[in-house]
Structure formats: structure tokens, C-alpha cells
Design a protein around this motif. Structure first.
Motif, PDB file in Angstrom:
ATOM      1  N   PHE A  66      33.221  44.399  53.913  1.00  0.00           N
ATOM      2  CA  PHE A  66      33.261  44.269  52.462  1.00  0.00           C
ATOM      3  C   PHE A  66      34.588  44.788  51.908  1.00  0.00           C
ATOM      4  O   PHE A  66      35.285  44.090  51.161  1.00  0.00           O
ATOM      5  CB  PHE A  66      32.104  45.030  51.818  1.00  0.00           C
ATOM      6  N   TYR A  67      34.950  46.010  52.248  1.00  0.00           N
ATOM      7  CA  TYR A  67      36.180  46.579  51.698  1.00  0.00           C
ATOM      8  C   TYR A  67      37.416  45.855  52.226  1.00  0.00           C
ATOM      9  O   TYR A  67      38.395  45.665  51.484  1.00  0.00           O
ATOM     10  CB  TYR A  67      36.247  48.071  52.004  1.00  0.00           C
ATOM     11  N   SER A  68      37.374  45.420  53.470  1.00  0.00           N
ATOM     12  CA  SER A  68      38.517  44.708  54.043  1.00  0.00           C
ATOM     13  C   SER A  68      38.744  43.371  53.344  1.00  0.00           C
ATOM     14  O   SER A  68      39.871  42.856  53.323  1.00  0.00           O
ATOM     15  CB  SER A  68      38.301  44.477  55.542  1.00  0.00           C
ATOM     16  N   ALA A  69      37.688  42.815  52.778  1.00  0.00           N
ATOM     17  CA  ALA A  69      37.822  41.544  52.059  1.00  0.00           C
ATOM     18  C   ALA A  69      38.660  41.679  50.798  1.00  0.00           C
ATOM     19  O   ALA A  69      39.153  40.677  50.262  1.00  0.00           O
ATOM     20  CB  ALA A  69      36.440  40.996  51.706  1.00  0.00           C
ATOM     21  N   PHE A  70      38.861  42.918  50.338  1.00  0.00           N
ATOM     22  CA  PHE A  70      39.583  43.145  49.089  1.00  0.00           C
ATOM     23  C   PHE A  70      40.964  43.774  49.309  1.00  0.00           C
ATOM     24  O   PHE A  70      41.612  44.182  48.336  1.00  0.00           O
ATOM     25  CB  PHE A  70      38.757  44.038  48.161  1.00  0.00           C
ATOM     26  N   ILE A  71      41.409  43.849  50.557  1.00  0.00           N
ATOM     27  CA  ILE A  71      42.725  44.426  50.832  1.00  0.00           C
ATOM     28  C   ILE A  71      43.497  43.528  51.789  1.00  0.00           C
ATOM     29  O   ILE A  71      42.923  42.641  52.423  1.00  0.00           O
ATOM     30  CB  ILE A  71      42.617  45.837  51.442  1.00  0.00           C
ATOM     31  N   ARG A  84      44.828  51.802  40.906  1.00  0.00           N
ATOM     32  CA  ARG A  84      43.822  52.788  41.313  1.00  0.00           C
ATOM     33  C   ARG A  84      42.697  52.127  42.100  1.00  0.00           C
ATOM     34  O   ARG A  84      42.213  52.667  43.095  1.00  0.00           O
ATOM     35  CB  ARG A  84      43.264  53.496  40.082  1.00  0.00           C
ATOM     36  N   VAL A  85      42.279  50.955  41.668  1.00  0.00           N
ATOM     37  CA  VAL A  85      41.210  50.234  42.359  1.00  0.00           C
ATOM     38  C   VAL A  85      41.695  49.785  43.733  1.00  0.00           C
ATOM     39  O   VAL A  85      40.971  49.906  44.731  1.00  0.00           O
ATOM     40  CB  VAL A  85      40.752  49.024  41.524  1.00  0.00           C
ATOM     41  N   ILE A  86      42.912  49.293  43.805  1.00  0.00           N
ATOM     42  CA  ILE A  86      43.477  48.847  45.084  1.00  0.00           C
ATOM     43  C   ILE A  86      43.547  50.012  46.066  1.00  0.00           C
ATOM     44  O   ILE A  86      43.212  49.876  47.244  1.00  0.00           O
ATOM     45  CB  ILE A  86      44.869  48.233  44.864  1.00  0.00           C
ATOM     46  N   GLU A  87      43.969  51.179  45.565  1.00  0.00           N
ATOM     47  CA  GLU A  87      44.073  52.349  46.439  1.00  0.00           C
ATOM     48  C   GLU A  87      42.697  52.783  46.932  1.00  0.00           C
ATOM     49  O   GLU A  87      42.533  53.133  48.107  1.00  0.00           O
ATOM     50  CB  GLU A  87      44.756  53.501  45.703  1.00  0.00           C
ATOM     51  N   TYR A  88      41.697  52.756  46.058  1.00  0.00           N
ATOM     52  CA  TYR A  88      40.340  53.097  46.476  1.00  0.00           C
ATOM     53  C   TYR A  88      39.858  52.143  47.552  1.00  0.00           C
ATOM     54  O   TYR A  88      39.251  52.556  48.559  1.00  0.00           O
ATOM     55  CB  TYR A  88      39.384  53.045  45.274  1.00  0.00           C
ATOM     56  N   ALA A  89      40.111  50.855  47.361  1.00  0.00           N
ATOM     57  CA  ALA A  89      39.675  49.860  48.344  1.00  0.00           C
ATOM     58  C   ALA A  89      40.306  50.135  49.704  1.00  0.00           C
ATOM     59  O   ALA A  89      39.631  50.065  50.743  1.00  0.00           O
ATOM     60  CB  ALA A  89      40.038  48.461  47.855  1.00  0.00           C
ATOM     61  N   ASN A 132      36.933  40.394  40.249  1.00  0.00           N
ATOM     62  CA  ASN A 132      38.010  41.198  39.677  1.00  0.00           C
ATOM     63  C   ASN A 132      37.752  42.668  39.991  1.00  0.00           C
ATOM     64  O   ASN A 132      36.822  42.997  40.752  1.00  0.00           O
ATOM     65  CB  ASN A 132      38.123  40.964  38.163  1.00  0.00           C
ATOM     66  N   ASP A 133      38.544  43.541  39.408  1.00  0.00           N
ATOM     67  CA  ASP A 133      38.385  44.980  39.654  1.00  0.00           C
ATOM     68  C   ASP A 133      36.978  45.445  39.294  1.00  0.00           C
ATOM     69  O   ASP A 133      36.359  46.214  40.041  1.00  0.00           O
ATOM     70  CB  ASP A 133      39.396  45.778  38.827  1.00  0.00           C
ATOM     71  N   GLN A 134      36.500  45.011  38.147  1.00  0.00           N
ATOM     72  CA  GLN A 134      35.197  45.471  37.670  1.00  0.00           C
ATOM     73  C   GLN A 134      34.073  45.048  38.610  1.00  0.00           C
ATOM     74  O   GLN A 134      33.193  45.859  38.937  1.00  0.00           O
ATOM     75  CB  GLN A 134      34.927  44.927  36.268  1.00  0.00           C
ATOM     76  N   LEU A 135      34.093  43.801  39.074  1.00  0.00           N
ATOM     77  CA  LEU A 135      33.041  43.338  39.975  1.00  0.00           C
ATOM     78  C   LEU A 135      33.116  44.055  41.315  1.00  0.00           C
ATOM     79  O   LEU A 135      32.086  44.444  41.880  1.00  0.00           O
ATOM     80  CB  LEU A 135      33.144  41.830  40.190  1.00  0.00           C
ATOM     81  N   PHE A 136      34.324  44.240  41.830  1.00  0.00           N
ATOM     82  CA  PHE A 136      34.482  44.962  43.096  1.00  0.00           C
ATOM     83  C   PHE A 136      33.846  46.345  43.015  1.00  0.00           C
ATOM     84  O   PHE A 136      33.077  46.750  43.903  1.00  0.00           O
ATOM     85  CB  PHE A 136      35.964  45.097  43.448  1.00  0.00           C
ATOM     86  N   LEU A 137      34.142  47.083  41.948  1.00  0.00           N
ATOM     87  CA  LEU A 137      33.594  48.427  41.811  1.00  0.00           C
ATOM     88  C   LEU A 137      32.087  48.396  41.606  1.00  0.00           C
ATOM     89  O   LEU A 137      31.368  49.280  42.087  1.00  0.00           O
ATOM     90  CB  LEU A 137      34.270  49.156  40.647  1.00  0.00           C
ATOM     91  N   GLN A 138      31.596  47.391  40.906  1.00  0.00           N
ATOM     92  CA  GLN A 138      30.150  47.266  40.713  1.00  0.00           C
ATOM     93  C   GLN A 138      29.444  47.034  42.045  1.00  0.00           C
ATOM     94  O   GLN A 138      28.401  47.642  42.319  1.00  0.00           O
ATOM     95  CB  GLN A 138      29.855  46.105  39.766  1.00  0.00           C
ATOM     96  N   LEU A 139      30.017  46.166  42.879  1.00  0.00           N
ATOM     97  CA  LEU A 139      29.413  45.905  44.190  1.00  0.00           C
ATOM     98  C   LEU A 139      29.499  47.140  45.087  1.00  0.00           C
ATOM     99  O   LEU A 139      28.566  47.444  45.835  1.00  0.00           O
ATOM    100  CB  LEU A 139      30.098  44.708  44.855  1.00  0.00           C
ATOM    101  N   ALA A 140      30.617  47.849  45.012  1.00  0.00           N
ATOM    102  CA  ALA A 140      30.758  49.076  45.800  1.00  0.00           C
ATOM    103  C   ALA A 140      29.728  50.111  45.364  1.00  0.00           C
ATOM    104  O   ALA A 140      29.129  50.801  46.208  1.00  0.00           O
ATOM    105  CB  ALA A 140      32.167  49.641  45.640  1.00  0.00           C
ATOM    106  N   ALA A 141      29.493  50.195  44.053  1.00  0.00           N
ATOM    107  CA  ALA A 141      28.497  51.147  43.533  1.00  0.00           C
ATOM    108  C   ALA A 141      27.084  50.753  43.929  1.00  0.00           C
ATOM    109  O   ALA A 141      26.165  51.585  43.902  1.00  0.00           O
ATOM    110  CB  ALA A 141      28.604  51.226  42.012  1.00  0.00           C
TER     111      ALA A 141
END
Length: 245
Positions: A66-71, A84-89, A132-141
Motif C-alpha cells: 500500500f505505502y509503496s504504491a504512493f512513493i 509532509r504527506v510524501i515524507e510520511y509515505a 490525492n493526499d487526503q485520500l491516502f491519509l484516510q486509507l492509511a488511517a
């Protein structure tokens, strides 16, 4: 897993059917038969430890994918724009990849066979939403507390004290991920219930036993509970099976 934890092992499984098999067998209190023919037979407790590690490995495969799909060259990497979102990913992806490698080495050191990585498809979670950033963080949460509660549901079933300590170390990291992601969502204004206390995230207060992603509530406090409630293998399977192909 962090470098200072003492886990080193490996496992055997590739499909959703095999993962479903874990849930069914453990639900009945049974252990899978060892595939090894070159080592002495394992006790039931030893084999159960290996099977639980394989179960954990499958979940870590999922999170790492999942996380690798966003980096990097991942299919959704270009969709993230906030530094900040990119760094978290990137940071969380590195943690999950380390967990995968540590579990594989541990299973191998115990004389087991580690499961191969299944194929994953996250489109059922994304649906028609804009990535987008918001959806990525929502899925991570949504995904991170599943991992926390999955480890909690199995750690007491391990018989080897060293494995219990190692599993607890990973559990702690997954809990840190939950808090970090939610803290960032609060800062970015994406978390609509930053003070909500819950011990069943991502499940909602309205539908606390549902395992359907559509019923989940990703909005909760970065420090959501004093005591998490564990998830069984069957419950975890019901949550993740839509993305395992």
C-alpha cells in the motif's frame, strides 16, 4: 520492524484462499502441517508460531504494498503533492518493508517456509474517489489500526517468548503509525473528529462490528484509546480480503 528488534524468520502462502485457510484453521484451534521434510517434526506450538508469523507477514506484505504504491515509481506516487504527506509515505513504507524482511528471516530461522506475497488490488478501497493526499491519509488511517488490532489478537497465542517480544515491538510501531497519520490529518484539517476516543478503529460507533470498509470511520483522535480491542483472524480476513487477489 526497527533494526533493534530481535525477530528473524520466514513463511509459505500466495493466495487469498490460503490466507482464508489460516483463519479457518486457527478458528478451530488447529495448526497447519509443516511443509518441511528435512527438519525434525515441529511441535504443535512451534508450528502454530510459524503460522501466526505467516499471518502477520501477509498483513505486512499488504501494508508495504500500500505505502509503496504512493512513493517512487508506484502507480499513485504522482498523486501526492504535500511534502509532509510524501515524507510520511516514504518513512512508513520503509518501516513496513523492514517488517516484511524481518518476519521472513524469522520464519526461515525457525525452519518454516514463509508465504509468498499475494497479489493486491487497492481499487476496491479507492472506488471512484480522487486519489490525492487526503485520500491516502484516510486509507492509511483505516489500515493502520487493523494491523495494531491484528497483532494484539495473536500475540498471546505465541509460545516462544522471543517471538512475543518481537511481535510486541512491531505492534508498537504500528500504533505509532496510527498516531502519526492522525496527527497529520488533524494538522491538514482532514480529521473531522480529532478528539473522538475509540478502541475499535477503524470500525465506527454506528456499526461497531462491521468489517466492510464502507462502514468504517477514519476520523478519531491521534491518541484514540487507553486499551485497543483485538481483532480475530476471521475479522481481519473479512476486512482485507477485498484487496487480496
Amino acid at each position: 520492524m526497527p533494526d533493534d528488534t530481535q525477530i528473524t524468520s520466514a513463511v509459505n502462502s500466495t493466495s487469498r484462499r490460503q490466507f482464508m485457510g489460516y483463519a479457518a484453521l486457527f478458528g478451530g484451534g488447529m495448526a497447519l502441517v509443516s511443509c518441511s521434510v528435512t527438519l525434525p517434526p515441529k511441535t504443535a506450538a512451534e508450528q502454530q508460531d510459524i503460522d501466526i508469523l505467516n499471518y502477520a507477514l501477509t498483513l505486512e506484505y499488504l501494508e508495504a504494498e500500500f505505502y509503496s504504491a504512493f512513493i517512487g515509481s508506484g502507480p499513485y506516487a504522482s498523486k501526492l503533492t504535500d511534502p509532509r504527506v510524501i515524507e510520511y509515505a516514504k518513512e512508513i513504507a520503509a518501516h513496513e518493508i523492514s517488517h516484511v524482511e524481518a518476519l521472513k528471516k524469522t520464519i526461515d530461522s525457525l525452519g518454516g517456509k514463509f508465504v509468498a506475497k499475494p497479489n493486491f488490488d487497492f481499487s476496491p478501497l479507492i472506488g471512484n474517489a480522487t486519489v490525492n493526499d487526503q485520500l491516502f491519509l484516510q486509507l492509511a488511517a483505516t489500515l493502520e489500526p487493523v494491523g495494531v488490532r491484528a497483532y494484539l489478537g495473536q500475540v498471546a497465542r505465541l509460545s516462544n517468548p522471543q517471538l512475543i517480544a518481537a511481535a510486541a515491538a512491531i505492534h508498537a510501531v504500528e500504533a505509532n503509525h496510527v498516531s502519526a497519520v492522525q496527527e497529520l490529518r488533524v494538522k491538514l484539517g482532514h480529521n473531522t473528529a480529532p478528539t473522538r476516543q475509540t478502541d475499535i478503529a477503524p470500525q465506527s460507533a454506528a456499526k461497531p462490528t462491521s468489517t466492510a470498509a464502507a462502514d468504517f470511520d477514519p476520523n478519531y483522535s491521534p491518541t484514540p484509546t487507553a486499551f485497543w480491542k483485538p481483532l480475530t483472524m476471521a475479522e481481519v480476513l473479512a476486512i482485507v480480503k477485498p484487496v487480496i487477489k
